[in-house]
Design an enzyme around this catalytic site. Structure first.
Site, PDB file in Angstrom:
ATOM      1  N   ASP A 183       3.355   9.473  -0.563  1.00 55.55           N
ATOM      2  CA  ASP A 183       2.147   8.784  -0.138  1.00 55.55           C
ATOM      3  C   ASP A 183       2.041   7.846  -1.351  1.00 55.55           C
ATOM      4  O   ASP A 183       2.181   7.979  -2.628  1.00 55.55           O
ATOM      5  CB  ASP A 183       1.061   9.422  -0.041  1.00 55.55           C
ATOM      6  CG  ASP A 183      -0.102   9.082   1.169  1.00 55.55           C
ATOM      7  OD1 ASP A 183      -0.128   7.931   1.130  1.00 55.55           O
ATOM      8  OD2 ASP A 183      -0.756   9.960   1.476  1.00 55.55           O
TER       9      ASP A 183
ATOM     10  N   HIS B  25       0.742  -1.171   0.004  1.00 54.33           N
ATOM     11  CA  HIS B  25      -0.017   0.043   0.069  1.00 54.33           C
ATOM     12  C   HIS B  25       0.872   1.245  -0.128  1.00 54.33           C
ATOM     13  O   HIS B  25       0.261   2.332  -0.502  1.00 54.33           O
ATOM     14  CB  HIS B  25      -1.059   0.145   1.239  1.00 54.33           C
ATOM     15  CG  HIS B  25      -1.976  -1.333   1.209  1.00 54.33           C
ATOM     16  ND1 HIS B  25      -3.364  -0.701   0.879  1.00 54.33           N
ATOM     17  CD2 HIS B  25      -1.910  -2.538   1.211  1.00 54.33           C
ATOM     18  CE1 HIS B  25      -4.107  -1.805   0.735  1.00 54.33           C
ATOM     19  NE2 HIS B  25      -3.227  -2.652   1.155  1.00 54.33           N
TER      20      HIS B  25
HETATM   21  P1  ADP Z   1      -3.075   6.201   5.030  1.00 50.60           P
HETATM   22  O1  ADP Z   1      -3.588   4.959   4.647  1.00 50.60           O
HETATM   23  O2  ADP Z   1      -1.769   6.680   4.756  1.00 50.60           O
HETATM   24  O3  ADP Z   1      -3.754   6.753   6.251  1.00 50.60           O
HETATM   25  P2  ADP Z   1      -5.079   7.203   3.087  1.00 50.60           P
HETATM   26  O4  ADP Z   1      -5.373   8.629   2.613  1.00 50.60           O
HETATM   27  O5  ADP Z   1      -4.795   6.220   1.798  1.00 50.60           O
HETATM   28  O6  ADP Z   1      -3.860   7.520   3.993  1.00 50.60           O
HETATM   29  O7  ADP Z   1      -6.348   6.448   3.986  1.00 50.60           O
HETATM   30  C1  ADP Z   1      -6.824   7.229   4.956  1.00 50.60           C
HETATM   31  C2  ADP Z   1      -8.150   6.543   5.040  1.00 50.60           C
HETATM   32  O8  ADP Z   1      -8.942   6.734   6.340  1.00 50.60           O
HETATM   33  C3  ADP Z   1      -9.387   7.327   4.252  1.00 50.60           C
HETATM   34  O9  ADP Z   1     -10.236   6.216   3.656  1.00 50.60           O
HETATM   35  C4  ADP Z   1     -10.025   8.431   5.381  1.00 50.60           C
HETATM   36  O10 ADP Z   1     -11.358   8.671   4.675  1.00 50.60           O
HETATM   37  C5  ADP Z   1      -9.745   7.561   6.426  1.00 50.60           C
HETATM   38  N1  ADP Z   1      -9.459   8.308   7.647  1.00 50.60           N
HETATM   39  C6  ADP Z   1      -8.753   9.425   7.479  1.00 50.60           C
HETATM   40  N2  ADP Z   1      -9.046  10.050   9.014  1.00 50.60           N
HETATM   41  C7  ADP Z   1      -9.974   9.585   9.557  1.00 50.60           C
HETATM   42  C8  ADP Z   1     -10.679   9.637  10.594  1.00 50.60           C
HETATM   43  N3  ADP Z   1     -10.435  10.645  11.458  1.00 50.60           N
HETATM   44  N4  ADP Z   1     -11.893   8.880  11.117  1.00 50.60           N
HETATM   45  C9  ADP Z   1     -12.222   7.778  10.185  1.00 50.60           C
HETATM   46  N5  ADP Z   1     -11.594   7.529   8.952  1.00 50.60           N
HETATM   47  C10 ADP Z   1     -10.529   8.438   8.817  1.00 50.60           C
END
Ligand code: ADP
Length: 458
Positions: free
Chosen positions: A364, A155
């Site tokens: 990322d 990922h």
């Molecule tokens: P990473 O996997 O590095 O965290 P991504 O942007 O690929 O970054 O994925 C983050 C995921 O987590 C997204 O689907 C986002 O909506 C979710 N997310 C991020 N912050 C929150 C939060 N505070 N509560 C719920 N879901 C979250």
């Protein structure tokens, strides 16, 4: 149809708790469509030998979770996974640390995963392992005699070999990856980094056709499978939630000001201090934006056992306090910094309500928030996305306003451009990006990967 047996460090909370992280969100959406088993660590540690997996069935998914040895958890998770591999994969060597005991615990935990999985495996299972915590898992399973097809999806980015060589046992990592039948990455850049790494270390014997290679004596398939989102699911949730009490009150509280939103785990790879500096630059260079825009950053803490994550939290609190102290008016606070998680539904509603999505990671693998922001918009009056060129998502979402996140002045200009973008241009850019998201949605990601795995003859 073969049963899908997915494995990742953590599994999503089967009773629907708050989940933050692209892997959990993406894999849950994929498994809901196909059904299967999701195996991983349940979040608890114990002193003695961990017992058999606990299995909970919800809908078409069986969640099988194990405990970890208390003595291994810290070195495996905070150590090798998140202080060695994570900064390395994100090209952030200033945060990289290595100790031999990290690497030993990492191998022991992977061996434990294999041991606990074995009794659950069926002959025609297709095994799909996820992410950098579990690179040696296929090697452990092969050693135990498992001959099922085993795929691996990374990922996060895969580093160039010159960066990977920083890791003393990088050869073990490359070799361990060749024990899979299919190795999937987010982008072609990652595919190139991996295959060049194999070649430079003398592990690549031949390039065959259609993404197949002969490496370390085995035939493997190496391809890019950019992860997508459940586009209609996000649209439904965002449209419904935008009129919820919380989101409506938030919008009322803006009093007609422009709404800039960032949503990230609190991680140094997300470029949050740089993003705060860019917003400060915007206020300094374009005085007309003062009292006209509000920047909300949602950033729940993660990996609090790692020192660098404690430091970044302090740094951001100071930066927000400093900018607000300098620019705030009696009726306007420029930055709202929310250091906690929210339900997915509220997040999607806030994304829809935002005029500008600010997604500026320093590196990322993909970045799902960028994709969710686009899907969440009202197509009649969509917001504009400001996106880092160093996120995997920038390859597909090239109609965003693309920035280099290290260039705070450039990011400030991009926010200004997004804030003044005419409706027609916003609609055009949005329509083009949503079409791309539909083509490469979560269903396509899962289907293409699993098909490649079934065809691999593993
Ligand atoms: P990473 O996997 O590095 O965290 P991504 O942007 O690929 O970054 O994925 C983050 C995921 O987590 C997204 O689907 C986002 O909506 C979710 N997310 C991020 N912050 C929150 C939060 N505070 N509560 C719920 N879901 C979250």
């Amino acid at each position: 149809m073969s049963r899908l047996f997915a494995v990742s460090n953590r599994v999503a909370d089967p009773v629907g708790g708050k989940t933050a992280g692209g892997l959990a969100i993406g894999l849950l959406a994929a498994l809901k469509q196909h059904g299967g088993v999701w195996f991983g660590w349940g979040g608890k540690t114990r002193q003695g030998d961990p017992s058999d997996p606990t299995i909970v069935r919800r809908g078409n998914i069986s969640y099988a979770t194990i405990d970890l040895f208390e003595a291994d958890y810290d070195d495996y998770y905070n150590g090798y996974s998140n202080t060695s591999l994570w900064p390395l994969c994100h090209y952030m060597l200033g945060f990289f640390r290595y100790e031999r005991r990290f690497s030993e615990a990492y191998r022991r935990v992977n061996a434990l995963f294999a041991r606990k999985m074995l009794p659950l495996l069926e002959d025609d299972d297709v095994i799909w392992v996820h992410d950098y915590h579990l690179i040696p898992l296929a090697a452990e399973l092969r050693r135990a005699g498992v001959s099922n097809p085993i795929g691996f999806f990374m990922h996060v980015p895969f580093p160039n070999i010159d960066v990977l060589r920083t890791l003393p046992d990088h050869l073990d990592i490359l070799r361990a990856l060749t024990r899979y039948d299919v190795i999937g990455f987010q982008t072609h850049n990652d595919v190139r980094s991996f295959t060049e790494g194999l070649a430079r270390e003398g592990l690549l014997q031949a390039r065959l056709d259609d993404g197949r290679f002969r490496a370390d004596g085995r035939e493997i398939t190496v391809k890019a499978f950019p992860i997508g989102i459940d586009v209609d699911g996000v649209i439904r949730m965002a449209s419904r939630s935008v009129s919820s009490a919380t989101v409506s009150r938030t919008v009322e509280g803006l009093h007609g000001r422009g709404f800039i939103l960032g949503v990230d785990r609190l991680d140094y790879s997300k470029g949050l201090p740089e993003r705060f500096r860019a917003f400060e630059q915007l206020l300094a260079r374009y005085p007309e934006t003062r009292n006209r825009l509000i920047f909300m950053q949602i950033a729940p803490p993660t990996r609090t056992g790692v020192r660098a994550y404690q430091d970044i939290r302090r740094e951001l609190e100071q930066a927000a306090g400093h900018i607000n102290g300098h620019y705030a008016e009696p009726d306007w606070v420029p930055i709202r910094y929310l250091n906690r998680g929210f339900s997915r539904s509220i997040l999607m509603g806030l994304l829809r309500a935002a005029n500008i999505g600010l997604v500026t990671p320093l590196r990322d693998g993909m970045n799902l928030v960028a994709k969710e922001f686009v899907a969440a918009q009202d197509p009649e009056n969509p917001g504009a996305l400001v996106l880092s060129t160093l996120a995997g998502a920038a390859i597909e979402l090239d109609e965003a306003v693309i920035v280099n996140p290290y260039d705070s002045e450039g990011t400030a200009e991009a926010i200004q451009q997004a804030a003044n973008m005419p409706l027609g241009e916003r609609r055009e850019r949005h329509a083009s990006m949503i079409a791309t998201l539909r083509r490469n949605d979560i269903d396509a990601w899962r289907t293409q990967f699993v098909d490649a795995l079934l065809q691999s003859g593993g």
